[in-house]
Design an enzyme around this catalytic site. Sequence first.
Site: not given
Length: 185
Positions: A60, A149, A152
């Site tokens: 982007h 978790s 991440e």
Amino acid sequence: MQTTQYLAEIIKELNRTVDLIADEEAEKLVKGILEAKKIFVAGAGRSGFMSKSFAMRMMHMGLDAYVVGETITPNLEQDDILIIGSGSGETKTLVSMAEKAKRLGATVALVTIFPESTIGQLADITVKLPGSPKDQSDSGYKTIQPMGSLFEQTLLLFYDAIILRCMEKKGLDSSTMFKRHANLE
């Protein structure tokens, strides 16, 4: 605990990670990205998903960014950078990628819990993120979350912060980037 209380605790954990990330390491990664001809990202499992979202945002921005293993990924060359997101820094397939990138003369960057890992020793740029490995029995970092978790989630937010820093350096804003967003739906 209620679900929203767990969410509040996760956010507290993420807030604590910010002060544990070195600005100098992050700035080296930003510089490596902006100087690279092409940018390749890799990660396994959930870290791989975070890496894919990072590549999307770089696209982007107008950067030449790819996810290793996708069918449209070109060859890696000397002026390119491979950015690996790996909590352990030991995932065999990612170690092989780092070794090959080094042989080809590309820059290797690792975002990890363990900068002293096998990939960390190969890397030109290493960013240490806090978190616990999947096997939390040996971890010095405590989290209520399962497995990797916290790493991440921190990885995703760190990658978003890298995007903002690159946008600042390139003089980009969200509306400029939105023009490169998929519009075929």
